[in-house]
Design a protein around this motif. Structure first.
Motif, PDB file in Angstrom:
ATOM      1  N   ALA A  78       4.289   4.575  10.464  1.00 44.20           N
ATOM      2  CA  ALA A  78       3.536   4.287   9.230  1.00 44.20           C
ATOM      3  C   ALA A  78       3.617   2.795   8.935  1.00 44.20           C
ATOM      4  CB  ALA A  78       4.081   5.115   8.073  1.00 44.20           C
ATOM      5  N   LYS A  79       4.786   2.204   9.150  1.00 45.63           N
ATOM      6  CA  LYS A  79       4.957   0.763   8.928  1.00 45.63           C
ATOM      7  C   LYS A  79       4.082  -0.035   9.903  1.00 45.63           C
ATOM      8  CE  LYS A  79       8.460  -2.877   9.032  1.00 45.63           C
ATOM      9  NZ  LYS A  79       9.889  -3.209   9.133  1.00 45.63           N
ATOM     10  N   GLN A  81       1.310   0.858  11.301  1.00 46.66           N
ATOM     11  CA  GLN A  81      -0.093   0.948  10.874  1.00 46.66           C
ATOM     12  C   GLN A  81      -0.358   0.041   9.659  1.00 46.66           C
ATOM     13  OE1 GLN A  81      -1.418   4.886   9.586  1.00 46.66           O
ATOM     14  NE2 GLN A  81      -3.496   4.383  10.208  1.00 46.66           N
ATOM     15  N   ARG A  82       0.589   0.022   8.721  1.00 48.83           N
ATOM     16  CA  ARG A  82       0.439  -0.780   7.497  1.00 48.83           C
ATOM     17  C   ARG A  82       0.441  -2.281   7.791  1.00 48.83           C
ATOM     18  NH1 ARG A  82       4.255   2.363   5.073  1.00 48.83           N
ATOM     19  NH2 ARG A  82       5.850   0.785   5.467  1.00 48.83           N
ATOM     20  N   GLU A  83       1.303  -2.702   8.704  1.00 46.04           N
ATOM     21  CA  GLU A  83       1.534  -4.142   8.851  1.00 46.04           C
ATOM     22  C   GLU A  83       0.827  -4.783  10.044  1.00 46.04           C
ATOM     23  OE1 GLU A  83       5.640  -5.189   8.295  1.00 46.04           O
ATOM     24  OE2 GLU A  83       5.835  -3.816   6.601  1.00 46.04           O
ATOM     25  N   ASP A  85      -2.253  -6.114  12.053  1.00 48.76           N
ATOM     26  CA  ASP A  85      -3.544  -6.527  11.487  1.00 48.76           C
ATOM     27  C   ASP A  85      -4.733  -6.253  12.411  1.00 48.76           C
ATOM     28  OD1 ASP A  85      -3.066  -8.406  13.344  1.00 48.76           O
ATOM     29  OD2 ASP A  85      -2.936 -10.126  11.972  1.00 48.76           O
ATOM     30  N   GLY A 103       3.548   8.463   5.452  1.00 49.32           N
ATOM     31  CA  GLY A 103       2.594   7.448   4.986  1.00 49.32           C
ATOM     32  C   GLY A 103       1.526   7.056   5.997  1.00 49.32           C
ATOM     33  N   SER A 104       1.484   7.712   7.161  1.00 49.73           N
ATOM     34  CA  SER A 104       0.422   7.396   8.132  1.00 49.73           C
ATOM     35  C   SER A 104      -0.927   7.873   7.597  1.00 49.73           C
ATOM     36  CB  SER A 104       0.705   8.057   9.480  1.00 49.73           C
ATOM     37  OG  SER A 104       1.769   7.402  10.127  1.00 49.73           O
ATOM     38  N   GLN A 105      -1.971   7.124   7.939  1.00 49.50           N
ATOM     39  CA  GLN A 105      -3.326   7.428   7.435  1.00 49.50           C
ATOM     40  C   GLN A 105      -4.229   7.864   8.586  1.00 49.50           C
ATOM     41  OE1 GLN A 105      -4.243   6.571   4.078  1.00 49.50           O
ATOM     42  NE2 GLN A 105      -2.112   6.012   3.722  1.00 49.50           N
TER      43      GLN A 105
END
Ligand code: OAD
Length: 236
Positions: A78-79, A81-83, A85, A103-105
């Motif tokens: 999840a991190k 994917q979030r961070e 770019d 938190g994965s989308q």
């Protein structure tokens, strides 16, 4: 790996093992004390729908009462994917919801989802947060015994194959985590990725059946090694 612009990650049962969900290919060859053919085929459902519903009702329960929760490996993805770019796609063979919980989308569940059910007659898909009983009437057709778990059984087509194929053809890093490489088409994704010119990385407890196809392998528990790899990749 700073030039990476597009990542596809494939996960399997091994990423949820540290959360307490059993993997499929244990030494005794049984899955939660059942032969796969008795619970995970359309024929099994036709033959004994009560047994099959009971089996999946049991698999669903621990996800609903928080007996089973996401672990450090789910959180690391999840991190990432979030961070990261660039473009990112997470494809999982798992039917649990632990990636989403972490938190994965937009996760593509190519083998279906235990927290969904489907009408056999119309194909309509519904959320499923309770047991399914063979006598339950379907919301869309009003019939009993038409609701089945939204799971891809043996002999059925995996889901999202076009989207997955497109993403793999355009990726420059393919990472496979916690999968034994025994079940196709997922086990063949690494070759598709290599064909597309991507770098390929396997993260698993031990070498998978297709380990030789990867450029690199990192072996250990996903919850230990994946967060370290993600932090190194992101430079955090
Ligand atoms: P398997 O049970 O075949 O493989 C799990 C892999 O995870 C093995 O290679 C283990 O060594 C590894 N593993 C175990 N614990 C681990 C940990 N803590 N960290 C990292 N790796 C670990 O499961 P899958 O490859 O996911 O399909 O199985 C693929 C498909 O076969 C499943 O999606 C399911 C099954 O039949 C359907 O139901 C359609």
């Amino acid at each position: 790996m700073n030039h990476v612009k597009s990542i596809v990650v494939l996960t399997g049962a091994g990423i949820s093992a540290e959360s307490g969900i059993k993997t499929f290919r244990a030494d005794d060859g049984l899955w939660e004390d059942h032969r796969v053919e008795d619970v995970a085929t359309p024929e099994a459902f036709e033959r004994d729908p009560r047994l099959v519903q009971k089996f999946y009702n049991q698999r669903r329960k621990p996800l609903l009462n928080d007996e089973v929760v996401a672990n450090a490996a789910h959180r690391a993805l999840a991190k990432l994917q979030r961070e990261f770019d660039g473009a990112f796609l997470l494809v999982t063979q798992n039917i649990d919801n632990l990636h989403e919980q972490a938190g994965s989308q937009s996760v593509l569940h190519m083998h279906g989802e235990i927290l969904k059910m489907r009408c056999k007659a119309t194909g309509d898909i519904f959320s499923c947060y309770n047991d399914i009983d063979v006598s339950d009437l379907c919301d869309c057709c009003g019939e009993a015994n038409n609701l089945r778990p939204h799971i891809v059984w043996f002999g059925e087509m995996p889901l999202y194959m076009n989207e997955i194929g497109d993403a793999i053809s355009g990726c420059d890093l393919f990472i496979s985590i916690g999968t034994s490489g025994n079940v196709y088409p997922a086990a063949g994704f690494v070759q598709m990725a290599k064909h597309a010119g991507a770098q390929t990385l396997e993260i698993n407890l031990d070498e998978s059946a297709v380990a030789a196809n990867f450029d690199r392998g990192i072996y250990g528990k996903a919850g230990d090694v994946l967060p370290v790899w993600v932090d190194g990749f992101l430079g955090t």
